[in-house]
Design an enzyme around this catalytic site. Structure first.
Site, PDB file in Angstrom:
ATOM      1  N   ASP A   1       0.855  -1.216   0.084  1.00  0.00           N
ATOM      2  CA  ASP A   1       0.140   0.151   0.234  1.00  0.00           C
ATOM      3  C   ASP A   1       0.856   1.197   0.070  1.00  0.00           C
ATOM      4  OD1 ASP A   1      -2.282   1.558   0.663  1.00  0.00           O
ATOM      5  OD2 ASP A   1      -1.566   1.810   2.542  1.00  0.00           O
TER       6      ASP A   1
ATOM      7  N   ASP B   1      -0.252   5.333   0.998  1.00  0.00           N
ATOM      8  CA  ASP B   1      -0.133   6.138   2.168  1.00  0.00           C
ATOM      9  C   ASP B   1      -0.309   5.510   3.213  1.00  0.00           C
ATOM     10  OD1 ASP B   1      -0.531   8.740   0.292  1.00  0.00           O
ATOM     11  OD2 ASP B   1      -2.301   7.406  -0.671  1.00  0.00           O
TER      12      ASP B   1
END
EC number: 3.1.3.-
Length: 176
Positions: free
Chosen positions: A11, A13
């Site tokens: 992922d 952020d």
């Protein structure tokens, strides 16, 4: 445990850098340990994919190409970006596993032999669970909140590992 690790999905952020909130690719800064983590995976010949929900693309605040260039600049093999708004019903927006399934189709992956690393239980861990991938939750970004105030959103799923950050998660993978 994974027989032969085929790929790691990371992922963006809150996992690679940032705060867990949107930051334009031109302004995004990885955590100091993230490049080392990525280099460790590269040194082992492991495919690395970014996957991220970025509904701001649908608002015209950034482009998919900008996010893909960002992932490639970090040494990722590819980046998968869901550009849809929160109101769109798409199959790619996490917690749906669409981005993982797309990558599996393109790169001929068995997702049961892959790892998902993320900071949000209600999206990253649920997407990983849906495809049978190994789930590693990091405590950066929204990670600590995912284990406390937001735990109800994914109460039926347990991460396989909880790591302090991306580098610890990668070391855990490589130690297996």
């Amino acid at each position: 445990m994974i027989r032969k690790l085929e790929a790691v999905f990371i992922d963006r952020d809150g996992t690679i850098g940032g705060t867990g909130h949107f930051i334009h690719p031109n302004d995004f800064v990885p955590y100091e340990f993230s490049r080392t983590a990525i280099q460790l995976l590269q040194s082992q010949g492991i495919k690395i994919f970014g996957f991220t929900n970025q509904h701001r693309v649908s608002r015209g605040e950034a482009s998919i190409v900008e996010f893909q260039k960002e992932f490639l600049s970090y040494g990722f093999d590819d980046g998968f970006i869901c550009p849809h708004s929160l109101l769109d019903s798409c199959v790619c927006r996490k917690p749906n596993p669409g981005m993982l399934l797309e990558a599996a189709s393109i790169y001929n992956l068995n997702l049961k032999n892959c790892v998902v690393i993320g900071d949000v239980g209600g999206t990253d861990m649920l997407a990983a669970q849906a495809v049978g991938a190994l789930k590693i939750l990091v405590l950066t970004g929204w990670g600590k909140g995912s284990l406390s105030q937001y735990r109800v959103e994914w109460k039926d799923v347990e991460p396989d590992y909880i790591a302090e950050n991306l580098l610890e998660a990668v070391k855990c993978i490589l130690d297996q």
